[in-house]
Design an enzyme around this catalytic site. Structure first.
Site, PDB file in Angstrom:
ATOM      1  N   TYR A 131      -8.934 -14.848   1.875  1.00  0.00           N
ATOM      2  CA  TYR A 131      -7.573 -14.434   2.238  1.00  0.00           C
ATOM      3  C   TYR A 131      -6.712 -15.650   2.575  1.00  0.00           C
ATOM      4  CZ  TYR A 131      -3.923 -11.736   4.678  1.00  0.00           C
ATOM      5  OH  TYR A 131      -2.734 -11.179   5.072  1.00  0.00           O
ATOM      6  N   SER A 188       1.428 -14.888   5.164  1.00  0.00           N
ATOM      7  CA  SER A 188       0.618 -14.562   6.341  1.00  0.00           C
ATOM      8  C   SER A 188       0.579 -15.780   7.245  1.00  0.00           C
ATOM      9  CB  SER A 188      -0.807 -14.197   5.899  1.00  0.00           C
ATOM     10  OG  SER A 188      -1.706 -14.169   6.982  1.00  0.00           O
TER      11      SER A 188
END
Length: 262
Positions: free
Chosen positions: A161, A148
């Site tokens: 995250y 990501s």
């Protein structure tokens, strides 16, 4: 033999893509199938698994679906063994399954933090561990971890995250370091902000988040799932045999850009 398109062919390969019933995972698996790979995928939800199988069939892709919790190591080992019996040895692993919880860090329970870490970081470790022995025996393999931009950047409400995806970047590098001598390449794909059904409410014209993303993206648009297909095929194919431990960011240039002046 011509280098193009043979170096990008996945004919005869078996690809396991986790969490690929829909969305980005479905797009990645479809791309690998279009390049010739046989697809196996999993989901933790029986209804989503059935919907995924129907979606692949509608797309003309014969996919093999398995009900499996990627955080459950015995279940993952059982699934991989079943794939080996029913489909073949896994040549390509795409660790796509993941979750995000948007909670301010000071309000987030440790149990919520651990859940995100377990799914987004521990599960890729479990999956890689399950397929690497057969890859070594076969003489090589490809592992693609879906990282990501939060592997590089922080942002409000995504502490778990970002921690997981930052860890996944380093797990990617370490797998490359530890198993490169066995002709196993482990790389990552870092998607930018992608058009999916989940992001549809944020992409309406005039929405503050839509304006924010467009101002931060040199391409001046959201990414499409199709934008991830070429990178996935490249990293799964022999065209990337000397690319190892790399994260390929498919973000329209966000990480290179400070953004438009207000």
């Amino acid at each position: 033999m011509s280098f193009y398109p043979d170096a990008f062919s996945l004919k005869g390969k078996v690809a396991l893509v986790t969490g690929a019933s829909y969305g980005i995972g479905f797009a990645l698996a479809s791309a690998l199938a279009e390049a010739g790979a046989t697809i196996a995928f999993n989901d933790i939800n029986e209804d989503f698994l059935a919907q995924g199988l129907a979606a692949y069939e509608a797309a003309g892709i014969k996919a093999h679906g398995y009900l499996c919790d990627v955080t459950d190591e015995p279940a993952v080992q059982k699934m991989v063994a079943q794939i080996e019996r029913e489909v073949g040895t896994v040549d390509i692993l795409v660790n796509n399954a993941g979750i995000i919880k948007r909670v301010p860090m000071h309000e987030m329970a440790a149990s919520e933090f651990r859940q995100v870490i377990d799914i987004d970081l521990t599960a890729p470790f479990i999956l890689a561990k399950a397929v690497i022995p057969a890859m070594i025996a076969k003489g090589g393999g490809k592992i693609i971890n879906i990282c990501s931009m939060m592997s590089e950047l922080g942002r409000e409400t995504v502490s778990a995250y970002a921690a997981a995806k930052g860890g996944l970047k380093m797990l990617t590098r370490n797998i490359a370091s530890e198993y490169g001598a066995h002709n196993i390449q482990c790389n990552g794909i870092g998607p930018g902000y992608i058009e999916t059904p989940q992001t549809a409410p944020l992409r309406t014209p005039g929405h503050p988040f839509n304006s924010f993303i467009l101002a931060k993206t040199p391409a001046n648009r959201w990414g499409r799932t199709e934008d991830l297909k070429g990178p996935a095929v490249f990293l799964a194919s022999s065209a990337s045999d000397f690319v190892n431990g790399h994260v390929l960011y498919v973000d329209g240039g966000i990480l290179a850009y400070i953004g438009k002046q207000p």
